[in-house]
Design an enzyme around this catalytic site. Structure first.
Site, PDB file in Angstrom:
ATOM      1  CG  ASP A  57     -25.909 103.515   1.846  1.00 55.80           C
ATOM      2  OD1 ASP A  57     -24.897 104.236   1.849  1.00 55.80           O
ATOM      3  OD2 ASP A  57     -26.769 103.551   0.942  1.00 55.80           O
TER       4      ASP A  57
ATOM      5  CG  ASP B 115     -24.278 108.667   1.503  1.00 53.84           C
ATOM      6  OD1 ASP B 115     -23.760 108.752   0.375  1.00 53.84           O
ATOM      7  OD2 ASP B 115     -24.910 107.665   1.892  1.00 53.84           O
TER       8      ASP B 115
END
Length: 179
Positions: free
Chosen positions: A110, A124
Site C-alpha cells: 500500500d 483497492d
C-alpha cells in the site's frame, strides 16, 4: 480494461517498493495525497492480519467467481464492474502469492495516503469502484445478463380491489358506490 488496471496496479507497487521503501513520505497534493509506503498482511483497513492465508484463498475463489460470472455479462456497466473487481482482487492476490513472507502469506503493498484514511493502492480503488457499480446495477434492477428484474406490483390501498386504480380524487366511498 481489467488487464490494463491490473498492470497499473502491479507496476505502481513495484515502483513503490523500489522508490518509497525506507524513504520519508512524499506529498503529491500537499497533505491531501501523500505517498507513504507500508505493507498489509490483512484485509481492508488492516483487519484480519492473522488470517492472511484464509484471505488469500478467499481472493483466489473470488477471482474464479468473477471469471465465471463474466461469461454471462451482457451489460456494459456489469462488464466494467467485473473488470474492476478482477483487476483489484487479482492485483492484491498477486502480492499475497509472490511477496514476502511467502506464497499465500505475502503482504500487500500500500502506498497512497489520504488524511484520516488507511493507506491503500490501485487494486483497492478498483475493488471499491467495482463494488459500487455492482450496487448501482442491483439498485437499478439490472441483472448481469442485462435483463431487468420484473416490476413488483404496487401495494393496494385499504379498500381497493385488484385491477382497480385509485386516484386522489377517488375516495373509498366512491369506489364502493361504483361497484
Amino acid at each position: 480494461m481489467a488487464g490494463v488496471l491490473y498492470a497499473v496496479d502491479v507496476v505502481t507497487k513495484v515502483l513503490a517498493v523500489e522508490r518509497l521503501r525506507g524513504q520519508p513520505d512524499v506529498p503529491l497534493v500537499g497533505d491531501l495525497l501523500v505517498l507513504h509506503f507500508t505493507t498489509n498482511p490483512g484485509a481492508a483497513f488492516s483487519t484480519g492480519t492473522e488470517y492472511t492465508v484464509v484471505l488469500s484463498w478467499v481472493a483466489l475463489v473470488a477471482v474464479l467467481v468473477v471469471l465465471w460470472l463474466s461469461r454471462r455479462v451482457a451489460s456494459v456497466l456489469w462488464g466494467v464492474a467485473l473488470g474492476l473487481l478482477l483487476a483489484g482482487i487479482g492485483g492484491n492476490l498477486t502480492d499475497r502469492l509472490l511477496r514476502e513472507p511467502g506464497p499465500f502469506r505475502g503482504h500487500v503493498i500500500d502506498f497512497l495516503m489520504l488524511p484520516n484514511w488507511p493507506v491503500f493502492n490501485i487494486a483497492d480503488m478498483c475493488i471499491n469502484a467495482g463494488a459500487a457499480l455492482v450496487l448501482v446495477q442491483a439498485f437499478r434492477g439490472v441483472r448481469i445478463d442485462a435483463t431487468r428484474e420484473p416490476e413488483r406490483p404496487a401495494k393496494r390501498r385499504r379498500g381497493e380491489r385488484a385491477g382497480e386504480e385509485s386516484t386522489p380524487e377517488t375516495t373509498s366511498t366512491e369506489r364502493e358506490a361504483s361497484a
